[in-house]
Motif scaffolding. Structure first.
Motif, PDB file in Angstrom:
ATOM      1  N   GLN A 102      -3.165   0.523   6.741  1.00 53.97           N
ATOM      2  CA  GLN A 102      -2.131   1.514   7.015  1.00 53.97           C
ATOM      3  C   GLN A 102      -0.817   1.073   6.355  1.00 53.97           C
ATOM      4  OE1 GLN A 102      -3.148   4.282   9.130  1.00 53.97           O
ATOM      5  NE2 GLN A 102      -5.055   3.224   8.605  1.00 53.97           N
ATOM      6  N   PRO A 103       0.062   2.010   6.005  1.00 54.85           N
ATOM      7  CA  PRO A 103       1.355   1.631   5.421  1.00 54.85           C
ATOM      8  C   PRO A 103       2.158   0.677   6.302  1.00 54.85           C
ATOM      9  CG  PRO A 103       0.974   3.980   5.123  1.00 54.85           C
ATOM     10  CD  PRO A 103      -0.119   3.478   6.022  1.00 54.85           C
ATOM     11  N   ASN A 104       1.983   0.783   7.630  1.00 55.61           N
ATOM     12  CA  ASN A 104       2.707  -0.099   8.551  1.00 55.61           C
ATOM     13  C   ASN A 104       1.915  -1.361   8.889  1.00 55.61           C
ATOM     14  OD1 ASN A 104       0.719   0.926  10.233  1.00 55.61           O
ATOM     15  ND2 ASN A 104       2.117   2.232  11.407  1.00 55.61           N
ATOM     16  N   LEU A 105       0.762  -1.533   8.278  1.00 54.77           N
ATOM     17  CA  LEU A 105      -0.116  -2.687   8.490  1.00 54.77           C
ATOM     18  C   LEU A 105      -0.407  -2.894   9.977  1.00 54.77           C
ATOM     19  CD1 LEU A 105      -1.624  -4.621   6.627  1.00 54.77           C
ATOM     20  CD2 LEU A 105       0.133  -6.331   7.043  1.00 54.77           C
ATOM     21  N   LYS A 347       5.106  -8.545   6.560  1.00 50.80           N
ATOM     22  CA  LYS A 347       6.385  -7.827   6.503  1.00 50.80           C
ATOM     23  C   LYS A 347       6.713  -7.440   5.065  1.00 50.80           C
ATOM     24  CE  LYS A 347       8.177 -10.243  10.575  1.00 50.80           C
ATOM     25  NZ  LYS A 347       9.128 -11.254  11.084  1.00 50.80           N
ATOM     26  N   LEU A 348       6.384  -8.336   4.132  1.00 53.39           N
ATOM     27  CA  LEU A 348       6.605  -8.032   2.717  1.00 53.39           C
ATOM     28  C   LEU A 348       5.798  -6.806   2.304  1.00 53.39           C
ATOM     29  CD1 LEU A 348       6.596 -10.619  -0.209  1.00 53.39           C
ATOM     30  CD2 LEU A 348       5.579  -8.358  -0.436  1.00 53.39           C
ATOM     31  N   PHE A 349       4.531  -6.755   2.719  1.00 53.34           N
ATOM     32  CA  PHE A 349       3.680  -5.616   2.360  1.00 53.34           C
ATOM     33  C   PHE A 349       4.260  -4.308   2.890  1.00 53.34           C
ATOM     34  CE2 PHE A 349       0.400  -2.563   3.535  1.00 53.34           C
ATOM     35  CZ  PHE A 349      -0.248  -2.367   2.323  1.00 53.34           C
ATOM     36  N   VAL A 350       4.725  -4.311   4.133  1.00 54.32           N
ATOM     37  CA  VAL A 350       5.279  -3.088   4.723  1.00 54.32           C
ATOM     38  C   VAL A 350       6.511  -2.633   3.943  1.00 54.32           C
ATOM     39  CG1 VAL A 350       6.351  -2.087   6.778  1.00 54.32           C
ATOM     40  CG2 VAL A 350       4.350  -3.571   7.018  1.00 54.32           C
ATOM     41  N   GLU A 351       7.372  -3.579   3.580  1.00 54.76           N
ATOM     42  CA  GLU A 351       8.563  -3.207   2.805  1.00 54.76           C
ATOM     43  C   GLU A 351       8.173  -2.737   1.405  1.00 54.76           C
ATOM     44  OE1 GLU A 351      12.959  -4.926   1.469  1.00 54.76           O
ATOM     45  OE2 GLU A 351      11.820  -5.926   3.060  1.00 54.76           O
ATOM     46  N   LEU A 352       7.170  -3.377   0.819  1.00 59.66           N
ATOM     47  CA  LEU A 352       6.673  -2.939  -0.490  1.00 59.66           C
ATOM     48  C   LEU A 352       6.174  -1.498  -0.402  1.00 59.66           C
ATOM     49  CD1 LEU A 352       5.869  -3.652  -3.436  1.00 59.66           C
ATOM     50  CD2 LEU A 352       3.688  -4.484  -2.517  1.00 59.66           C
ATOM     51  N   LYS A 358       4.198   5.251  -4.455  1.00 62.89           N
ATOM     52  CA  LYS A 358       2.994   5.512  -5.245  1.00 62.89           C
ATOM     53  C   LYS A 358       1.941   4.440  -4.982  1.00 62.89           C
ATOM     54  CE  LYS A 358       1.417   6.385  -9.979  1.00 62.89           C
ATOM     55  NZ  LYS A 358       1.835   6.474 -11.410  1.00 62.89           N
ATOM     56  N   PHE A 359       2.373   3.182  -4.995  1.00 64.27           N
ATOM     57  CA  PHE A 359       1.469   2.078  -4.679  1.00 64.27           C
ATOM     58  C   PHE A 359       0.919   2.222  -3.266  1.00 64.27           C
ATOM     59  CE2 PHE A 359       1.665  -1.764  -2.020  1.00 64.27           C
ATOM     60  CZ  PHE A 359       0.527  -2.430  -2.458  1.00 64.27           C
ATOM     61  N   CYS A 360       1.801   2.553  -2.324  1.00 59.74           N
ATOM     62  CA  CYS A 360       1.402   2.632  -0.919  1.00 59.74           C
ATOM     63  C   CYS A 360       0.324   3.689  -0.716  1.00 59.74           C
ATOM     64  CB  CYS A 360       2.618   2.940  -0.052  1.00 59.74           C
ATOM     65  SG  CYS A 360       2.299   2.742   1.713  1.00 59.74           S
ATOM     66  N   SER A 361       0.524   4.847  -1.311  1.00 61.95           N
ATOM     67  CA  SER A 361      -0.478   5.907  -1.203  1.00 61.95           C
ATOM     68  C   SER A 361      -1.784   5.490  -1.863  1.00 61.95           C
ATOM     69  CB  SER A 361       0.059   7.187  -1.849  1.00 61.95           C
ATOM     70  OG  SER A 361      -0.912   8.204  -1.824  1.00 61.95           O
ATOM     71  N   PHE A 362      -1.674   4.781  -2.966  1.00 60.72           N
ATOM     72  CA  PHE A 362      -2.846   4.347  -3.731  1.00 60.72           C
ATOM     73  C   PHE A 362      -3.745   3.424  -2.915  1.00 60.72           C
ATOM     74  CE2 PHE A 362      -4.578   1.217  -6.885  1.00 60.72           C
ATOM     75  CZ  PHE A 362      -5.478   2.069  -7.502  1.00 60.72           C
ATOM     76  N   VAL A 363      -3.148   2.498  -2.142  1.00 58.61           N
ATOM     77  CA  VAL A 363      -3.950   1.496  -1.433  1.00 58.61           C
ATOM     78  C   VAL A 363      -4.261   1.871   0.015  1.00 58.61           C
ATOM     79  CG1 VAL A 363      -3.115  -0.386  -2.880  1.00 58.61           C
ATOM     80  CG2 VAL A 363      -1.919   0.125  -0.733  1.00 58.61           C
ATOM     81  N   ILE A 402      -8.171  -2.924 -12.476  1.00 59.72           N
ATOM     82  CA  ILE A 402      -6.722  -3.123 -12.417  1.00 59.72           C
ATOM     83  C   ILE A 402      -6.177  -2.267 -11.280  1.00 59.72           C
ATOM     84  CG2 ILE A 402      -4.518  -2.889 -13.616  1.00 59.72           C
ATOM     85  CD1 ILE A 402      -5.991  -3.172 -16.252  1.00 59.72           C
ATOM     86  N   CYS A 403      -5.522  -2.904 -10.334  1.00 61.10           N
ATOM     87  CA  CYS A 403      -4.893  -2.191  -9.224  1.00 61.10           C
ATOM     88  C   CYS A 403      -3.379  -2.251  -9.448  1.00 61.10           C
ATOM     89  CB  CYS A 403      -5.273  -2.820  -7.892  1.00 61.10           C
ATOM     90  SG  CYS A 403      -7.056  -2.862  -7.577  1.00 61.10           S
ATOM     91  N   PRO A 404      -2.780  -1.186  -9.944  1.00 59.92           N
ATOM     92  CA  PRO A 404      -1.371  -1.229 -10.371  1.00 59.92           C
ATOM     93  C   PRO A 404      -0.381  -1.232  -9.207  1.00 59.92           C
ATOM     94  CG  PRO A 404      -2.240   0.982 -10.611  1.00 59.92           C
ATOM     95  CD  PRO A 404      -3.402   0.126 -10.190  1.00 59.92           C
ATOM     96  N   PHE A 405       0.695  -1.976  -9.380  1.00 59.22           N
ATOM     97  CA  PHE A 405       1.818  -1.953  -8.444  1.00 59.22           C
ATOM     98  C   PHE A 405       3.021  -2.569  -9.135  1.00 59.22           C
ATOM     99  CE2 PHE A 405      -0.207  -6.011  -7.822  1.00 59.22           C
ATOM    100  CZ  PHE A 405       0.808  -6.911  -7.541  1.00 59.22           C
TER     101      PHE A 405
END
Length: 426
Positions: A102-105, A347-352, A358-363, A402-405
């Motif tokens: 989830q985007p909020n992990l 916490k880094l992932f959530v802020e990313l 675009k990355f967040c929706s992708f993963v 390749i998983c872009p971000f």
């Protein structure tokens, strides 16, 4: 005609308790919560399962639902000669599993639907056990400063021989201090803690005392079945009286949802990539921290992220146990903010995710054209740009993935959260 509610889900790897609970049963129950109050009443489970003679998953499913379990393989065979109709059928969702990022992990539905608590409470109820202690606003409720807190370090296959030596030494020091105070030979400087090392596979059912198990109010099975204790019930009994839950990544993390309100879970972390533990490419890995952030009635602590690659050390374990015990007795606020229950890389992932939509929706969105290796992920691999998360990608099964971000943003956020990174990880 099958009367009442039937919950349908398919389940892989149900011989593993983590997958059993949070890849099949939990997502199904979250789907049912959305049709409140059906999740509070007995329901039948229609499960797509592989045959497993030694698994106790079917017993857990049956007790949890209350109206027994129907295996899809049996229904398929019976349906060749006659029709069956379900009065009400609720289907689980494949996007609610514990590995569905989830985007909020967070564990899906754990906070916003209160699903973690509801799942925990029903699990205890349907297994005939008293509910965990309820604490509304603070972990210190129904506790005193002289209470002896119970800490359990759960065995983890990732612990090395040296890790075990350090852990055992930490347990001895914690227990020696507590015993000295109880014998009035030491002053009270730290909260009192009784620490133990636990192998879940060595926990045995005590059926001579099974009569203590309460019959549930809405279960359709016989009282004989209710009074029969199994291995899982024996494990739940231990979890119910844990104050501090300590283990590394993996299956051991999957029981923290069953802790009582105001407990603390400590993730001792592991080392990735597998097989490279003693190399410059190694980095700290907590794996299932979304289980902690998705459980708002407990507090999560983590082994220092930049120290874990050096191996587990006695003084760090003692420091974490004492920090946990102080937090509990001083009273941390409930519910716990989900973001505060994440490790620095979480916490880094959530802020990313917040800054790179675009990355967040992708993963986090499972769509047909997305490479599975880009959604079946661990956040530490992204943050340390490992394998398919490298700028140039990685060959997996003879194809380049390749998983872009935004790599520059990750570099910036690693600095913000104080996460050391060795360039040889690339």
């Amino acid at each position: 005609i099958f009367s009442s509610v039937t919950l349908y889900f398919s389940q892989l790897w149900h011989y593993n308790v983590g997958h059993l609970l949070f890849d099949g049963l939990y997502p199904g129950y979250v789907a049912l919560i959305r049709f409140s109050p059906k999740h509070l009443h007995p329901f039948r489970i229609l499960a797509g399962l592989n045959d497993c003679n030694n698994c106790w998953s079917e017993d857990v499913y049956s007790r949890f639902g209350g109206l027994r379990i129907l295996k899809l393989s049996l229904l398929n065979k019976m349906s060749r000669e006659k029709w069956f109709m379900f009065e009400e059928l609720v289907m689980s969702s494949g996007t609610l599993c514990q590995r569905c990022t989830q985007p909020n992990l967070q564990l899906p539905g754990g906070v916003e639907l209160d699903a973690s608590r509801l799942f925990r409470d029903r699990m205890y109820q349907q297994h005939g056990l008293a509910q965990p202690i309820i604490r509304q606003n603070s972990s210190s409720e129904k506790r005193t400063s002289r209470d002896v807190l119970h800490a359990y370090i759960i065995h983890n296959k990732r612990f090395t021989r040296n890790d075990r030596k350090e852990i055992d030494a930490a347990i001895n020091e914690i227990n020696n201090y507590t015993n000295s105070y109880l014998k009035r030979t030491a002053k009270l400087r730290w909260p009192l803690v009784k620490a133990s090392y636990l192998f879940y596979d060595q926990v045995r059912a005590q059926n001579r005392s099974s009569i203590e198990i309460n019959a549930t109010s809405n279960d359709s099975r016989s009282s004989t079945h209710e009074l029969f204790e199994n291995k899982f019930i024996a494990q739940l009994k231990i979890l119910r009286q844990m104050d501090i839950h300590i283990t590394g990544p993996g299956t051991g993390q999957m029981y923290q949802t069953f802790l009582s309100d105001g407990s603390v879970t400590i993730n001792l972390g592991g080392i990735r990539p597998p097989g490279l533990e003693n190399t410059e490419k190694a980095y700290t890995s907590y794996l299932e921290q979304y289980m902690t952030s998705g459980t708002p009635y407990i507090k999560g602590l983590y082994y220092p992220i930049n120290e874990r690659t050096k191996g587990i050390k006695k003084h760090e374990v003692i420091k974490l146990i004492r920090q946990a015990s102080q937090l509990i007795l001083q009273g941390f606020s409930l519910p716990v903010n989900a973001r505060d229950n994440l490790a620095p890389d979480g916490k880094l992932f959530v802020e990313l995710c917040e800054k790179d939509k675009k990355f967040c929706s992708f993963v986090t969105t499972r769509v047909p054209n997305t490479d599975f290796d880009c959604i079946h992920l661990w956040v530490e691999d992204i943050i340390h740009e490992h394998r398919q998360w490298q700028l140039e990608g990685f060959v997996i099964n003879r194809r380049k993935v390749i998983c872009p971000f935004n790599h520059s943003l990750v570099h910036q956020l690693r600095g913000k959260y104080g996460i050391k990174h060795n360039q040889s990880n690339h």
